[in-house]
Write a protein that holds these residues in place. Sequence first.
Motif, short mmCIF file in Angstrom:
data_model
loop_
_atom_site.label_atom_id
_atom_site.label_comp_id
_atom_site.label_asym_id
_atom_site.label_seq_id
_atom_site.Cartn_x
_atom_site.Cartn_y
_atom_site.Cartn_z
N THR A 173 48.33 41.92 33.39
CA THR A 173 47.85 41.36 31.98
C THR A 173 47.95 39.86 32.08
N LEU A 174 46.81 39.22 32.25
CA LEU A 174 46.49 37.74 32.24
C LEU A 174 46.15 36.98 30.97
N SER A 175 46.79 36.08 30.65
CA SER A 175 46.28 35.47 29.43
C SER A 175 46.19 33.96 29.76
N GLY A 176 45.28 33.27 29.18
CA GLY A 176 45.04 31.79 29.63
C GLY A 176 44.36 31.49 30.82
N PHE A 177 43.63 32.60 31.38
CA PHE A 177 42.80 32.40 32.83
C PHE A 177 41.22 32.76 32.49
N GLN A 178 40.80 31.91 33.63
CA GLN A 178 39.32 31.99 33.32
C GLN A 178 38.63 33.50 33.64
N VAL A 197 41.61 30.97 38.06
CA VAL A 197 41.79 29.39 37.54
C VAL A 197 42.51 29.69 36.21
N LEU A 198 43.38 28.69 35.94
CA LEU A 198 43.82 28.50 34.58
C LEU A 198 42.82 27.76 33.75
N GLN A 199 42.69 28.48 32.54
CA GLN A 199 41.49 27.85 31.53
C GLN A 199 42.04 26.93 30.72
N ALA A 200 43.32 26.99 30.20
CA ALA A 200 44.16 25.96 29.63
C ALA A 200 45.18 25.43 30.44
N GLY A 201 46.20 24.65 29.58
CA GLY A 201 47.25 24.02 30.54
C GLY A 201 48.29 25.04 30.87
#
Length: 219
Positions: A173-178, A197-201
């Motif tokens: 599970t990925l969160s904060g990613f494109q 790619v990270l969407q946020a910091g």
Amino acid sequence: MTLTQQRIFIVTGGAFGPWAEEHLNTLNPGTDLLVGADRGALHLVRSGYRPRLSLGDFDSVTPEELAEIRSGSEEFTACDPVDKNWTDTELAYTWALERSPSEIILLGALGTRLDHTLANIHLLRKGAEAGIRSRIIDDHNDIELVRDRIVITAGPYAQVSLLPLTTEVTGITLSGFQYPLENATLQIGQSLGISNVLQAGQGTISIRSGLLLVIRSRD
């Protein structure tokens, strides 16, 4: 196992340059330890560092360079190049694991020898099983092995790739990613996890079973 509040930096005989010194400059001399494996010890000594330990068979240095390493190290351990079962990097990594640090950082563990590169990446399994965070870093990559959950922050390595080290990894599970994932499964040989790619910091990666390589990279 109780981990100490210390990091251990291991410098091996692969690629070494100004990027490595940037990481070494974060070393806290009061708590962190520095280890040179084989020619990596020469890199350290010639860059003005004094390793807590230099070890290996030193078959990649001249007698003059060996003397330089010996005099520039707090502790020096040489082993027979023929009569040993482990690479110099594994010897250094095992030494580091025995001290239960909070983190082990390997520099110079990637290079032109693919066999050594893969062997060094596979070493990360020992750290994961011991619950000790371990990373292999060079100018283009930051590699670690995840067996449960990790939070990563934005930095110089823009791309984030996921590769199974076991036959399959489940519950990804990925969160904060494109490109997010929810309870996904990756099998070895699949490229689904390449170049996210990270969407946020900040982003979170969690898994339910298996061992997952997380590779942050840049061109």
